[in-house]
Scaffold this motif. Structure first.
Motif, PDB file in Angstrom:
ATOM      1  N   GLU A 175      62.196  28.415  -2.119  1.00  0.00           N
ATOM      2  CA  GLU A 175      63.068  28.789  -0.996  1.00  0.00           C
ATOM      3  C   GLU A 175      62.224  28.875   0.269  1.00  0.00           C
ATOM      4  O   GLU A 175      61.656  29.926   0.568  1.00  0.00           O
ATOM      5  CB  GLU A 175      63.724  30.157  -1.252  1.00  0.00           C
ATOM      6  N   PRO A 176      62.108  27.789   1.032  1.00  0.00           N
ATOM      7  CA  PRO A 176      61.252  27.794   2.229  1.00  0.00           C
ATOM      8  C   PRO A 176      61.645  28.836   3.273  1.00  0.00           C
ATOM      9  O   PRO A 176      60.797  29.270   4.051  1.00  0.00           O
ATOM     10  CB  PRO A 176      61.421  26.374   2.790  1.00  0.00           C
ATOM     11  N   GLU A 177      62.900  29.285   3.290  1.00  0.00           N
ATOM     12  CA  GLU A 177      63.307  30.270   4.296  1.00  0.00           C
ATOM     13  C   GLU A 177      62.719  31.663   4.013  1.00  0.00           C
ATOM     14  O   GLU A 177      62.760  32.532   4.891  1.00  0.00           O
ATOM     15  CB  GLU A 177      64.831  30.363   4.402  1.00  0.00           C
ATOM     16  N   LEU A 178      62.134  31.880   2.825  1.00  0.00           N
ATOM     17  CA  LEU A 178      61.497  33.167   2.511  1.00  0.00           C
ATOM     18  C   LEU A 178      60.092  33.272   3.092  1.00  0.00           C
ATOM     19  O   LEU A 178      59.484  34.343   3.048  1.00  0.00           O
ATOM     20  CB  LEU A 178      61.408  33.361   0.991  1.00  0.00           C
ATOM     21  N   ARG A 179      59.587  32.187   3.650  1.00  0.00           N
ATOM     22  CA  ARG A 179      58.209  32.159   4.140  1.00  0.00           C
ATOM     23  C   ARG A 179      57.933  33.250   5.175  1.00  0.00           C
ATOM     24  O   ARG A 179      56.891  33.913   5.124  1.00  0.00           O
ATOM     25  CB  ARG A 179      57.890  30.777   4.713  1.00  0.00           C
ATOM     26  N   GLY A 180      58.851  33.462   6.111  1.00  0.00           N
ATOM     27  CA  GLY A 180      58.645  34.466   7.154  1.00  0.00           C
ATOM     28  C   GLY A 180      58.505  35.870   6.599  1.00  0.00           C
ATOM     29  O   GLY A 180      57.628  36.631   7.006  1.00  0.00           O
ATOM     30  N   VAL A 181      59.355  36.215   5.636  1.00  0.00           N
ATOM     31  CA  VAL A 181      59.322  37.553   5.039  1.00  0.00           C
ATOM     32  C   VAL A 181      58.023  37.768   4.274  1.00  0.00           C
ATOM     33  O   VAL A 181      57.368  38.811   4.402  1.00  0.00           O
ATOM     34  CB  VAL A 181      60.531  37.740   4.082  1.00  0.00           C
ATOM     35  N   LEU A 182      57.626  36.764   3.476  1.00  0.00           N
ATOM     36  CA  LEU A 182      56.423  36.907   2.662  1.00  0.00           C
ATOM     37  C   LEU A 182      55.162  36.861   3.513  1.00  0.00           C
ATOM     38  O   LEU A 182      54.184  37.559   3.221  1.00  0.00           O
ATOM     39  CB  LEU A 182      56.392  35.818   1.585  1.00  0.00           C
ATOM     40  N   LYS A 183      55.179  36.061   4.574  1.00  0.00           N
ATOM     41  CA  LYS A 183      54.024  35.985   5.467  1.00  0.00           C
ATOM     42  C   LYS A 183      53.837  37.312   6.198  1.00  0.00           C
ATOM     43  O   LYS A 183      52.717  37.780   6.377  1.00  0.00           O
ATOM     44  CB  LYS A 183      54.219  34.843   6.458  1.00  0.00           C
ATOM     45  N   LYS A 184      54.950  37.909   6.620  1.00  0.00           N
ATOM     46  CA  LYS A 184      54.897  39.192   7.327  1.00  0.00           C
ATOM     47  C   LYS A 184      54.349  40.288   6.420  1.00  0.00           C
ATOM     48  O   LYS A 184      53.627  41.178   6.873  1.00  0.00           O
ATOM     49  CB  LYS A 184      56.290  39.565   7.830  1.00  0.00           C
ATOM     50  N   GLY A 185      54.669  40.224   5.131  1.00  0.00           N
ATOM     51  CA  GLY A 185      54.158  41.200   4.173  1.00  0.00           C
ATOM     52  C   GLY A 185      52.718  40.959   3.776  1.00  0.00           C
ATOM     53  O   GLY A 185      52.111  41.779   3.086  1.00  0.00           O
ATOM     54  N   GLY A 186      52.147  39.806   4.156  1.00  0.00           N
ATOM     55  CA  GLY A 186      50.755  39.495   3.839  1.00  0.00           C
ATOM     56  C   GLY A 186      50.544  38.955   2.442  1.00  0.00           C
ATOM     57  O   GLY A 186      49.423  38.971   1.931  1.00  0.00           O
ATOM     58  N   PHE A 187      51.610  38.465   1.812  1.00  0.00           N
ATOM     59  CA  PHE A 187      51.497  37.982   0.433  1.00  0.00           C
ATOM     60  C   PHE A 187      51.001  36.549   0.340  1.00  0.00           C
ATOM     61  O   PHE A 187      50.570  36.111  -0.717  1.00  0.00           O
ATOM     62  CB  PHE A 187      52.850  38.100  -0.282  1.00  0.00           C
ATOM     63  N   LEU A 188      51.089  35.777   1.409  1.00  0.00           N
ATOM     64  CA  LEU A 188      50.676  34.368   1.357  1.00  0.00           C
ATOM     65  C   LEU A 188      49.206  34.181   1.708  1.00  0.00           C
ATOM     66  O   LEU A 188      48.661  33.100   1.532  1.00  0.00           O
ATOM     67  CB  LEU A 188      51.534  33.536   2.322  1.00  0.00           C
ATOM     68  N   THR A 189      48.556  35.235   2.194  1.00  0.00           N
ATOM     69  CA  THR A 189      47.148  35.138   2.564  1.00  0.00           C
ATOM     70  C   THR A 189      46.296  35.338   1.322  1.00  0.00           C
ATOM     71  O   THR A 189      46.459  36.325   0.599  1.00  0.00           O
ATOM     72  CB  THR A 189      46.796  36.209   3.610  1.00  0.00           C
ATOM     73  N   ARG A 190      45.365  34.428   1.097  1.00  0.00           N
ATOM     74  CA  ARG A 190      44.466  34.528  -0.044  1.00  0.00           C
ATOM     75  C   ARG A 190      43.394  35.548   0.310  1.00  0.00           C
ATOM     76  O   ARG A 190      42.688  35.423   1.313  1.00  0.00           O
ATOM     77  CB  ARG A 190      43.826  33.166  -0.328  1.00  0.00           C
ATOM     78  N   ASP A 191      43.250  36.595  -0.500  1.00  0.00           N
ATOM     79  CA  ASP A 191      42.233  37.619  -0.260  1.00  0.00           C
ATOM     80  C   ASP A 191      40.888  37.020  -0.645  1.00  0.00           C
ATOM     81  O   ASP A 191      40.600  36.818  -1.815  1.00  0.00           O
ATOM     82  CB  ASP A 191      42.557  38.861  -1.088  1.00  0.00           C
ATOM     83  N   SER A 192      40.064  36.702   0.345  1.00  0.00           N
ATOM     84  CA  SER A 192      38.842  35.934   0.096  1.00  0.00           C
ATOM     85  C   SER A 192      37.659  36.794  -0.325  1.00  0.00           C
ATOM     86  O   SER A 192      36.564  36.267  -0.513  1.00  0.00           O
ATOM     87  CB  SER A 192      38.478  35.144   1.350  1.00  0.00           C
ATOM     88  N   ARG A 193      37.853  38.104  -0.492  1.00  0.00           N
ATOM     89  CA  ARG A 193      36.725  38.960  -0.868  1.00  0.00           C
ATOM     90  C   ARG A 193      36.314  38.696  -2.316  1.00  0.00           C
ATOM     91  O   ARG A 193      37.130  38.782  -3.231  1.00  0.00           O
ATOM     92  CB  ARG A 193      37.108  40.435  -0.709  1.00  0.00           C
ATOM     93  N   VAL A 194      35.068  38.358  -2.507  1.00  0.00           N
ATOM     94  CA  VAL A 194      34.529  38.122  -3.845  1.00  0.00           C
ATOM     95  C   VAL A 194      33.230  38.916  -3.978  1.00  0.00           C
ATOM     96  O   VAL A 194      32.675  39.405  -2.987  1.00  0.00           O
ATOM     97  CB  VAL A 194      34.259  36.626  -4.124  1.00  0.00           C
ATOM     98  N   VAL A 195      32.710  39.032  -5.205  1.00  0.00           N
ATOM     99  CA  VAL A 195      31.491  39.780  -5.462  1.00  0.00           C
ATOM    100  C   VAL A 195      30.310  39.047  -4.833  1.00  0.00           C
ATOM    101  O   VAL A 195      30.158  37.828  -4.972  1.00  0.00           O
ATOM    102  CB  VAL A 195      31.275  39.951  -6.978  1.00  0.00           C
ATOM    103  N   GLU A 196      29.462  39.805  -4.132  1.00  0.00           N
ATOM    104  CA  GLU A 196      28.292  39.225  -3.485  1.00  0.00           C
ATOM    105  C   GLU A 196      27.250  38.865  -4.541  1.00  0.00           C
ATOM    106  O   GLU A 196      27.064  39.592  -5.525  1.00  0.00           O
ATOM    107  CB  GLU A 196      27.724  40.265  -2.513  1.00  0.00           C
ATOM    108  N   ARG A 197      26.543  37.758  -4.336  1.00  0.00           N
ATOM    109  CA  ARG A 197      25.579  37.309  -5.340  1.00  0.00           C
ATOM    110  C   ARG A 197      24.302  38.148  -5.296  1.00  0.00           C
ATOM    111  O   ARG A 197      23.942  38.731  -4.277  1.00  0.00           O
ATOM    112  CB  ARG A 197      25.248  35.831  -5.131  1.00  0.00           C
ATOM    113  N   LYS A 198      23.607  38.187  -6.427  1.00  0.00           N
ATOM    114  CA  LYS A 198      22.347  38.912  -6.517  1.00  0.00           C
ATOM    115  C   LYS A 198      21.244  38.098  -5.852  1.00  0.00           C
ATOM    116  O   LYS A 198      21.178  36.888  -6.011  1.00  0.00           O
ATOM    117  CB  LYS A 198      21.999  39.148  -7.988  1.00  0.00           C
TER     118      LYS A 198
END
Length: 160
Positions: A121-144
């Motif tokens: 449902e492409p019309e849901l994009r605005g609602v989900l984008k506003k909630g921050g659900f479409l953004t990939r959380d890029s935080r990963v464990v730092e290397r040793k």
């Protein structure tokens, strides 16, 4: 040339170029079985998610999501995009997830569900984008690093 140009549209018509629609049009992306597919990622976890119309059953690695994720917080994280889009009980969701821990896997499934819902449902994009659900959380464990005990911690200092 006696005509004056008042706006960019007038300039385009004077030159002979027609104005194009610049807003991206999102279209429905479905596979041969009528399902929307998306990949969600969080930390080291990768989730493959299929969304199709149904009764609201969520399956994770061939188990019910309540069985796979025992903690209520993780179950809530999983359902956030469905509740935000007000589509609770309208879609069957099938997920396969691998890598990472349970928290990362729940976040990956949440990301995948959000993307798959926008494909269905492409019309849901605005609602989900506003909630921050479409953004990939890029935080990963730092290397040793070499010369360190962990990523940033130094070895214990010895005076003697």
């Amino acid at each position: 040339m006696s005509d004056t140009v008042q706006s960019l549209e007038d300039l385009g018509s004077a030159v002979g170029v027609e104005a194009e629609e610049t807003a991206p049009v999102h279209v429905q992306k479905l596979d041969a079985h009528g399902r929307a597919y998306a990949t969600g990622k969080r930390k080291d976890a990768v989730a493959r998610v299929w969304v199709k119309p149904g009764s609201g059953k969520i399956t994770v690695n061939k188990k019910d999501f309540n069985v796979y994720f025992g903690r209520p917080v993780l179950q809530m994280v999983l359902k956030q995009p469905i509740v935000a889009a007000d589509r609770d009980g309208q879609y069957d969701i099938i997920c396969t997830v691998s890598g990472g821990g349970l928290s990362g896997q729940a976040g990956a499934i949440r990301h995948g569900i959000s993307k798959a819902l926008t494909y269905y449902e492409p019309e849901l994009r605005g609602v989900l984008k506003k909630g921050g659900f479409l953004t990939r959380d890029s935080r990963v464990v730092e290397r040793k690093k070499y010369g360190r005990a962990k990523a940033r911690r130094s070895f214990q200092f010895s005076k003697r």
